[in-house]
Structures are given as structure tokens and as C-alpha cells.
Design an enzyme around this catalytic site. Structure first.
Site, mmCIF file in Angstrom:
data_model
loop_
_atom_site.group_PDB
_atom_site.id
_atom_site.type_symbol
_atom_site.label_atom_id
_atom_site.label_comp_id
_atom_site.label_asym_id
_atom_site.label_seq_id
_atom_site.Cartn_x
_atom_site.Cartn_y
_atom_site.Cartn_z
ATOM 1 N N HIS A 24 0.811 -1.213 0.000
ATOM 2 C CA HIS A 24 0.000 0.000 0.000
ATOM 3 C C HIS A 24 0.852 1.274 0.000
ATOM 4 O O HIS A 24 0.355 2.351 -0.298
ATOM 5 C CB HIS A 24 -0.978 0.006 1.183
ATOM 6 C CG HIS A 24 -0.342 0.266 2.513
ATOM 7 N ND1 HIS A 24 -0.028 -0.732 3.403
ATOM 8 C CD2 HIS A 24 0.032 1.415 3.117
ATOM 9 C CE1 HIS A 24 0.495 -0.209 4.495
ATOM 10 N NE2 HIS A 24 0.553 1.093 4.342
ATOM 11 N N GLY A 36 4.132 6.297 8.139
ATOM 12 C CA GLY A 36 5.552 6.341 7.777
ATOM 13 C C GLY A 36 6.307 5.107 8.215
ATOM 14 O O GLY A 36 7.345 4.778 7.659
ATOM 15 N N ASN A 37 5.789 4.403 9.239
ATOM 16 C CA ASN A 37 6.400 3.147 9.675
ATOM 17 C C ASN A 37 6.093 1.994 8.725
ATOM 18 O O ASN A 37 6.793 0.977 8.719
ATOM 19 C CB ASN A 37 5.898 2.738 11.064
ATOM 20 C CG ASN A 37 6.711 3.320 12.191
ATOM 21 O OD1 ASN A 37 6.226 4.134 12.958
ATOM 22 N ND2 ASN A 37 7.967 2.906 12.299
ATOM 23 N N SER A 38 5.030 2.132 7.948
ATOM 24 C CA SER A 38 4.573 1.015 7.141
ATOM 25 C C SER A 38 5.646 0.546 6.178
ATOM 26 O O SER A 38 6.264 1.332 5.475
ATOM 27 C CB SER A 38 3.335 1.416 6.352
ATOM 28 O OG SER A 38 2.680 0.295 5.846
ATOM 29 N N LEU A 90 -10.996 -21.821 -3.412
ATOM 30 C CA LEU A 90 -11.980 -22.847 -3.101
ATOM 31 C C LEU A 90 -13.389 -22.428 -3.514
ATOM 32 O O LEU A 90 -14.196 -23.248 -3.924
ATOM 33 C CB LEU A 90 -11.947 -23.160 -1.604
ATOM 34 C CG LEU A 90 -12.539 -24.479 -1.124
ATOM 35 C CD1 LEU A 90 -11.849 -25.659 -1.799
ATOM 36 C CD2 LEU A 90 -12.411 -24.585 0.400
ATOM 37 N N GLY A 91 -13.681 -21.139 -3.393
ATOM 38 C CA GLY A 91 -15.017 -20.665 -3.748
ATOM 39 C C GLY A 91 -16.034 -20.894 -2.658
ATOM 40 O O GLY A 91 -17.185 -21.267 -2.937
ATOM 41 N N ASP A 143 -0.160 -7.434 1.184
ATOM 42 C CA ASP A 143 0.426 -6.119 1.440
ATOM 43 C C ASP A 143 1.955 -6.163 1.422
ATOM 44 O O ASP A 143 2.628 -5.631 2.299
ATOM 45 C CB ASP A 143 -0.062 -5.545 2.778
ATOM 46 C CG ASP A 143 0.188 -4.038 2.883
ATOM 47 O OD1 ASP A 143 0.323 -3.386 1.834
ATOM 48 O OD2 ASP A 143 0.255 -3.525 4.014
#
Length: 486
Positions: A134, A235-237, A292-293, A164
Site C-alpha cells: 500500500h 511512515g512506519n509502514s 476454493l469458492g 500487502d
């Protein structure tokens, strides 16, 4: 009172003897000791001397920061403004609600570039960097700044939104790297350390403990998150989460908040999950997952009782895609999946990542609880719809190479500023916006050459290399701003 007078007299006598002869009252072989005992001094329990309190010593992460801090990088991104920026949610006008948030900044109007900050860490000395998807999703330009202040334009090798995770590459060699650890060995209560760039403050270290493992979050069924109370903020992400041995065990990804800031809960993608995704991105550019659905939910005690299950466990099927693999295998709403290929399913969030790890087309066996008994269903795993791994969108086209719209100062403006000339900034984009220039600034010089006309500024900008230094005037003060040019 009279009974104690002789004793008091002895005490006074003993004190005189001590003052006169220097005899210790507490020396058992001294002649004064009997008098002291008679005075009752030696019979009284001695008050123990107060000992200094033992210092409370917490974990010392300084060696880890010193050793591996240089492998942590700052990631700055630019978007084109037509969609929410990297890590941002669309602005709906609704008040914030308590839910997991990826780290980002407020969005900007559609006609303005968007900017975001994140972190990352070097996993290969040849410039391969792991960060959060992200952070760089929808970015038109990504800049990586190392701890020694060198900056590089980064290429997005690929990104995977469900986990992510994103992989970047910069043109550099012999870079410091981290050591990858085993998140499976983490225990609740263990100390962990985060290093990153919250709010752009590079190389910031914060610490806390693991507060839960294998935590499931809404809309991210493929990641068993590590939950901590480590203070992390926008900002840590994308930054690393270290264990007490200095090994990376996670990638900081989200916080749980109703304000947008840290409120005691943060979540990291386990590093084994992230590295598996990174290797696939590097080799294939895309992530292929099994499908799998079927929709599932947890089995509560009441539901277990209703379905005749001895205790709450497994994944209760609440929806089956009519055209999916689960329906073809005979799975029905109301079935409870207890195991897949012999691996127990204790909670509903155990099932999706295990299915996702299977190759499309693989044959698998489900142990299912139905009508009070266990049965097995054979299923051919389908393929989850593949999302393109993402090359960045087309670069934002600024005004000129610098990304500046300027005009010459009027004589009145030049007199008011007491400058021989200059150019008034009307709008900014691209490199100028990244450098922090603002409408209303006055450009006085570029690379040491004074500028008085737009043509001269354009000519000098065209002659610049990858960097240009602009001398500007802002609110009565002069300062240099470095621009990184394409």
C-alpha cells in the site's frame, strides 16, 4: 518512671565513657558493653540499613539498532492525484471508525499530486528492498533514501495487495542487509523492535511486546498477522519488526485506530509470508493462489451445539460459489471444515491461507463435519483471480523539468522584496513539489546562477544533471532546496 532512672544514669555514664575514651558501644569485648546492654541498647533490634533499590532493567536494543539500522530505508512516493494516494483510503466524509488502517496521509484534490511516506528494508546487498504494497501502490515515482542520506529512484519489481507486500530495486551494490528470522518461534509477551520513518523522522526505533500471533483482520484473509503494542505511526509502514535477537520477524503494515494515529495495537505481516511473496514477485511478477469458492466463519459454542459438534472448532461454510471448486466437490452451507489434507483447521481464518498456498489445479481433501459425522470430500483447487502486480502508472507530468509554473516579478514586487530579480512560483508539481516548494516562493537562483526570466530558468534547468539546487525566498528568509530531476 523512678524504676528507669538508674538505667538512664548508666546510659549517661556510658556516653561519657565513650566520649572520653572512644570505646565502641557495640564492641562485645569492651568494658562499655555491659553498660550499653544495661541501658537496653544492645537488646533492641537493629534497624537494617536501607539498601538501594535494584534498578529495573529493560531490554537494550541499541546493538540491534546500530547493527541493522543502516539496512532500513525511507520510501517516498508520488501519485498523480486522480485517485487516492499510496496507502490512502477514499475520502467519504464519514468520521473515522475503529478499524485497521494502513498508514497514509490525507488525500489531495484531483488536480494536485499526492505524496506518501513509508519505510522498507534491504534484503539483498544488490539493492533489493522489501516494503508494504500500500506504500507504493498507484505510485508514479518512488524514491528510496538510505541511512547515509543517499537517494535512489526505485523500480517496483512487483506488489501483492492481498498480502500487502511489495518488492523494490535500486541501482546500488554492497548495501547492508537484515537477517531473516522465524516468526513461528514468537511467543506472546516477547519483546520486539520496530525501526522506520514515522511522519518522515528517519531511523526511529520503538519497542514493545508481541500481544498476539496469527491474528486475522477483515478483508485480508491470507495473512496471519503478528499483533504488537509497538508504537508505529504513518511512515512506519513497510519497515521491519525485529525480535530480541536482531532478526526480522515481520513487516509493519497496519494499526487499529479510530483517530489515524497509534492507539496500542499494530499489526505486522510475518516475514516468512512476506519472503515467500517476494520470491514469487521476483521470479514471476505475479502471485498465483489457490481458490476454493466458499465463504466461512468461526464456530461459536452455540453453533457447535446446534450442529452437534463436540467442541467449537473448524470453519463453518456460510456460502458456496455455485461455479466454484467447492460446489463441484459437494461442499454445502452448514458444513464445517475440520481439516484440509490432514492439517487441522481450528479457526475459520486457518483455512484461506492454506488454500491459497495450494497450486491451482492441485487435488486436495477436505475433512467435513455434516449431520453429526465426519466425511471426506475431494476437491480440485481453482485459481484465485490474479491481480496484475503492478508497474507504476505513467509519471505525473509537471510543468517543465522542474515542475514549476513561474512568472517574473513585477517592479513593485521586486522593490518590496529588495531583490535584483526573481521568479514568483504560481504552482508546483513533480520534482518541485517533492522538494517542498510552495506557491508564493520566489526563485532567485538555480545552481548558483541568478534567474530573472522564465527562459533563463528553463535553460539552466535543461543543463542540470539529475539534481538542481534552487535558492528561494520564503516569508523573508532565503534557503536552498535540492530538486531531484528525472
Amino acid at each position: 518512671m523512678r524504676d528507669r532512672l538508674p538505667t538512664r544514669g548508666l546510659a549517661i555514664g556510658a556516653l561519657i565513657a565513650v566520649l572520653a575514651g572512644g570505646i565502641s558501644l557495640f564492641d562485645p569485648v569492651s568494658s562499655a558493653a555491659p553498660m550499653a546492654r544495661a541501658a537496653g541498647w544492645l537488646d533492641a533490634p537493629a534497624t537494617p540499613a536501607a539498601s538501594p533499590a535494584s534498578p529495573v532493567v529493560g531490554p537494550d536494543f541499541s546493538a540491534i539498532v546500530e547493527r541493522y539500522g543502516p539496512a532500513v530505508v525511507n520510501v517516498a512516493v508520488e501519485g498523480n492525484g486522480s485517485t487516492p494516494g499510496p496507502g490512502e483510503a477514499p475520502q467519504t466524509g464519514q468520521p473515522p471508525v475503529t478499524q485497521p488502517h494502513a498508514f497514509g496521509a490525507p488525500s489531495r484534490p484531483d488536480d494536485q499530486p499526492t505524496f506518501g511516506l513509508g519505510s522498507g528494508f534491504i534484503i539483498n546487498p544488490d539493492g533489493v528492498i522489501l516494503t508494504s504494497a500500500h506504500v507504493v501502490a498507484d505510485a508514479t515515482a518512488v524514491t528510496v533514501r538510505l541511512s547515509d542520506q543517499r537517494e535512489f529512484t526505485a523500480k517496483v519489481i512487483g506488489l501483492d495487495r492481498p498480502s500487502d507486500v511489495a518488492l523494490l530495486k535500486i541501482d546500488a551494490q554492497n548495501l547492508p542487509t537484515v537477517v531473516i528470522g522465524d516468526p513461528g518461534r514468537l511467543r506472546v509477551g516477547a519483546w520486539v523492535l520496530a525501526i522506520g520513518s514515522p511522519y518522515g523522522f528517519d531511523s526511529t526505533a520503538t519497542a514493545g511486546i508481541v500481544s498476539a500471533t496469527t491474528r486475522s483482520l477483515p478483508h485480508q484473509a491470507y495473512v496471519p498477522f503478528i499483533q504488537t503494542d509497538v508504537p508505529v505511526n504513518p511512515g512506519n509502514s513497510g519497515g521491519p519488526l525485529f525480535n530480541a535477537s536482531g532478526e526480522v520477524v515481520g513487516v509493519n503494515s497496519q494499526i487499529y485506530t479510530d483517530t489515524g494515529g497509534f492507539q496500542g495495537l499494530s499489526f505486522a505481516v510475518p516475514i516468512d509470508v512476506a519472503m515467500k511473496v517476494a520470491k514469487r514477485l521476483e521470479s514471476d511478477g505475479v502471485i498465483r493462489r489457490g481458490w476454493l469458492g466458499a465463504g466461512v466463519q468461526d464456530v461459536s459454542q452455540a453453533l457447535a451445539d446446534a450442529f452437534g459438534l463436540p467442541k467449537p472448532r473448524g470453519a463453518l461454510v456460510n456460502n458456496v460459489d455455485k461455479s466454484g471448486p467447492a460446489a463441484k466437490a459437494g461442499l454445502q452451507p452448514g458444513d464445517i471444515v475440520l481439516a484440509i489434507d490432514g492439517v487441522a483447521i481450528n479457526r475459520s481464518f486457518d483455512l484461506p491461507p492454506k488454500v491459497a498456498d495450494l497450486a491451482p489445479g492441485a487435488r486436495s481433501t477436505l475433512d467435513v463435519w455434516r449431520h453429526g459425522e465426519t466425511r471426506q470430500l475431494a476437491v480440485v483447487v481453482g485459481a484465485l483471480k490474479v491481480e496484475a502486480a503492478a508497474a507504476p502508472a505513467a509519471p505525473f507530468q509537471g510543468q517543465g523539468r522542474l515542475g514549476l509554473s513561474v512568472r517574473a516579478l513585477s517592479p513593485k514586487e521586486a522593490d518590496a522584496l529588495d531583490e535584483g530579480g526573481g521568479l514568483l512560483v504560481q504552482s508546483v508539481s513533480g520534482p518541485a513539489a517533492r522538494a517542498g516548494m510552495q506557491p508564493g516562493d520566489v526563485v532567485l537562483a538555480i545552481n548558483g546562477e541568478p534567474v530573472t526570466t522564465v527562459d533563463k530558468l528553463r535553460t539552466l534547468a535543461d543543463k542540470s544533471g539529475h539534481h538542481a539546487a534552487l535558492l528561494i525566498r520564503r516569508e523573508g528568509a532565503k534557503l536552498f532546496l535540492p530538486l531531484t530531476l528525472g
